[in-house]
Design a protein around this motif. Structure first.
Motif, PDB file in Angstrom:
ATOM      1  N   UNK A  22     -17.804  -6.299  22.511  1.00  0.00           N
ATOM      2  CA  UNK A  22     -18.514  -5.024  22.369  1.00  0.00           C
ATOM      3  C   UNK A  22     -18.672  -4.442  23.771  1.00  0.00           C
ATOM      4  N   UNK A  23     -18.094  -3.252  23.974  1.00  0.00           N
ATOM      5  CA  UNK A  23     -18.198  -2.598  25.274  1.00  0.00           C
ATOM      6  C   UNK A  23     -19.017  -1.324  25.125  1.00  0.00           C
ATOM      7  N   UNK A  24     -19.916  -1.107  26.085  1.00  0.00           N
ATOM      8  CA  UNK A  24     -20.754   0.084  26.083  1.00  0.00           C
ATOM      9  C   UNK A  24     -20.498   0.875  27.359  1.00  0.00           C
ATOM     10  N   UNK A  25     -19.879   2.027  27.210  1.00  0.00           N
ATOM     11  CA  UNK A  25     -19.639   2.988  28.294  1.00  0.00           C
ATOM     12  C   UNK A  25     -18.912   2.398  29.497  1.00  0.00           C
ATOM     13  N   UNK A  26     -18.073   1.421  29.283  1.00  0.00           N
ATOM     14  CA  UNK A  26     -17.327   0.748  30.359  1.00  0.00           C
ATOM     15  C   UNK A  26     -18.237   0.179  31.435  1.00  0.00           C
ATOM     16  N   UNK A  27     -19.515  -0.004  31.107  1.00  0.00           N
ATOM     17  CA  UNK A  27     -20.468  -0.533  32.077  1.00  0.00           C
ATOM     18  C   UNK A  27     -21.048  -1.878  31.663  1.00  0.00           C
ATOM     19  N   UNK A  28     -20.930  -2.215  30.400  1.00  0.00           N
ATOM     20  CA  UNK A  28     -21.506  -3.461  29.897  1.00  0.00           C
ATOM     21  C   UNK A  28     -20.615  -3.970  28.768  1.00  0.00           C
ATOM     22  N   UNK A  29     -20.339  -5.271  28.800  1.00  0.00           N
ATOM     23  CA  UNK A  29     -19.479  -5.857  27.779  1.00  0.00           C
ATOM     24  C   UNK A  29     -20.114  -7.162  27.308  1.00  0.00           C
ATOM     25  N   UNK A  30     -20.187  -7.319  25.988  1.00  0.00           N
ATOM     26  CA  UNK A  30     -20.705  -8.547  25.380  1.00  0.00           C
ATOM     27  C   UNK A  30     -19.558  -9.231  24.654  1.00  0.00           C
ATOM     28  N   UNK A  31     -19.343 -10.501  24.970  1.00  0.00           N
ATOM     29  CA  UNK A  31     -18.225 -11.250  24.405  1.00  0.00           C
ATOM     30  C   UNK A  31     -18.768 -12.487  23.711  1.00  0.00           C
ATOM     31  N   UNK A  32     -18.374 -12.685  22.461  1.00  0.00           N
ATOM     32  CA  UNK A  32     -18.749 -13.888  21.729  1.00  0.00           C
ATOM     33  C   UNK A  32     -17.517 -14.774  21.560  1.00  0.00           C
ATOM     34  N   UNK A  33     -17.738 -16.019  21.220  1.00  0.00           N
ATOM     35  CA  UNK A  33     -16.640 -16.958  21.046  1.00  0.00           C
ATOM     36  C   UNK A  33     -16.111 -17.492  22.364  1.00  0.00           C
ATOM     37  N   UNK A  55      -8.966 -12.176  30.621  1.00  0.00           N
ATOM     38  CA  UNK A  55      -9.252 -11.712  31.976  1.00  0.00           C
ATOM     39  C   UNK A  55      -9.894 -10.339  31.893  1.00  0.00           C
ATOM     40  N   UNK A  56     -10.986 -10.169  32.625  1.00  0.00           N
ATOM     41  CA  UNK A  56     -11.686  -8.889  32.691  1.00  0.00           C
ATOM     42  C   UNK A  56     -11.702  -8.472  34.149  1.00  0.00           C
ATOM     43  N   UNK A  57     -11.160  -7.283  34.438  1.00  0.00           N
ATOM     44  CA  UNK A  57     -11.086  -6.796  35.812  1.00  0.00           C
ATOM     45  C   UNK A  57     -11.927  -5.540  35.954  1.00  0.00           C
ATOM     46  N   UNK A  58     -12.508  -5.382  37.142  1.00  0.00           N
ATOM     47  CA  UNK A  58     -13.331  -4.218  37.402  1.00  0.00           C
ATOM     48  C   UNK A  58     -13.899  -4.252  38.803  1.00  0.00           C
ATOM     49  N   UNK A  59     -15.005  -3.557  38.993  1.00  0.00           N
ATOM     50  CA  UNK A  59     -15.687  -3.572  40.288  1.00  0.00           C
ATOM     51  C   UNK A  59     -17.180  -3.765  40.045  1.00  0.00           C
ATOM     52  N   UNK A  60     -17.817  -4.394  41.003  1.00  0.00           N
ATOM     53  CA  UNK A  60     -19.257  -4.678  40.939  1.00  0.00           C
ATOM     54  C   UNK A  60     -19.628  -5.437  39.665  1.00  0.00           C
ATOM     55  N   UNK A  61     -18.750  -6.346  39.231  1.00  0.00           N
ATOM     56  CA  UNK A  61     -19.005  -7.119  38.017  1.00  0.00           C
ATOM     57  C   UNK A  61     -20.027  -8.211  38.312  1.00  0.00           C
ATOM     58  N   UNK A  62     -20.929  -8.408  37.368  1.00  0.00           N
ATOM     59  CA  UNK A  62     -21.888  -9.505  37.471  1.00  0.00           C
ATOM     60  C   UNK A  62     -22.222  -9.996  36.073  1.00  0.00           C
ATOM     61  N   UNK A  63     -22.527 -11.268  35.989  1.00  0.00           N
ATOM     62  CA  UNK A  63     -22.875 -11.863  34.706  1.00  0.00           C
ATOM     63  C   UNK A  63     -24.365 -11.614  34.453  1.00  0.00           C
ATOM     64  N   UNK A  64     -24.635 -10.859  33.404  1.00  0.00           N
ATOM     65  CA  UNK A  64     -26.024 -10.564  33.072  1.00  0.00           C
ATOM     66  C   UNK A  64     -26.622 -11.685  32.237  1.00  0.00           C
ATOM     67  N   UNK A  65     -25.810 -12.259  31.339  1.00  0.00           N
ATOM     68  CA  UNK A  65     -26.313 -13.284  30.427  1.00  0.00           C
ATOM     69  C   UNK A  65     -25.193 -14.260  30.105  1.00  0.00           C
ATOM     70  N   UNK A  66     -25.551 -15.547  30.034  1.00  0.00           N
ATOM     71  CA  UNK A  66     -24.618 -16.585  29.622  1.00  0.00           C
ATOM     72  C   UNK A  66     -25.367 -17.527  28.705  1.00  0.00           C
ATOM     73  N   UNK A  67     -24.909 -17.641  27.461  1.00  0.00           N
ATOM     74  CA  UNK A  67     -25.488 -18.567  26.500  1.00  0.00           C
ATOM     75  C   UNK A  67     -24.378 -19.518  26.065  1.00  0.00           C
ATOM     76  N   UNK A  68     -24.373 -20.699  26.681  1.00  0.00           N
ATOM     77  CA  UNK A  68     -23.295 -21.660  26.439  1.00  0.00           C
ATOM     78  C   UNK A  68     -23.323 -22.181  25.010  1.00  0.00           C
ATOM     79  N   UNK A  69     -24.500 -22.431  24.475  1.00  0.00           N
ATOM     80  CA  UNK A  69     -24.611 -22.977  23.116  1.00  0.00           C
ATOM     81  C   UNK A  69     -24.046 -22.035  22.068  1.00  0.00           C
ATOM     82  N   UNK A  74     -22.442 -11.851  28.683  1.00  0.00           N
ATOM     83  CA  UNK A  74     -22.650 -10.420  28.881  1.00  0.00           C
ATOM     84  C   UNK A  74     -22.362 -10.120  30.347  1.00  0.00           C
ATOM     85  N   UNK A  75     -21.463  -9.155  30.582  1.00  0.00           N
ATOM     86  CA  UNK A  75     -21.037  -8.783  31.924  1.00  0.00           C
ATOM     87  C   UNK A  75     -21.354  -7.311  32.140  1.00  0.00           C
TER      88      UNK A  75
END
Length: 102
Positions: A22-33, A55-69, A74-75
């Motif tokens: 799920x991508x929102x305005x090319x500024x935030x992406x949520x990936x499951x699985x 592979x996800x490429x961009x600029x100023x990328x940072x991991x906002x959330x990581x839920x390993x379980x 969320x990037x």
């Protein structure tokens, strides 16, 4: 091609996780699985998902959330490109890094 999107059962109690993006305005992406975060920096993330390496490429990328379980990542940042690196045409003999550095 739909056989790549089917969800095989690993055992009868637990279905395979879904893989959604799920991508929102090319500024935030949520990936499951997501199975594993291979590497990341401010310009590229490399994720192993249940449907292959992503592979996800961009600029100023940072991991906002990581839920390993739950396998959720969320990037945030400016997203330029997303691509799957594995080949579903039966070319499994090549290693992951040989595909990455074609």
């Amino acid at each position: 091609m739909d056989h790549y999107y089917s969800q095989p059962m690993n055992n009868k109690d637990k279905p395979s996780p879904n893989h959604d993006i799920i991508m929102k305005s090319r500024k935030k992406i949520e990936i499951t699985g997501v199975k594993h975060v291979e590497s990341f920096d401010h310009e590229e993330f490399l994720l192993e998902t249940v449907m292959g390496f992503l592979a996800i490429k961009g600029s100023h990328l940072k991991m906002q959330n990581l839920n390993v379980e739950q396998g959720i990542v969320v990037i945030e940042g400016k997203i330029f490109e997303m691509s799957y690196l594995d080949d579903h045409d039966g070319e499994n003999s090549k290693g992951f890094f040989s595909k990455l550095f074609k």
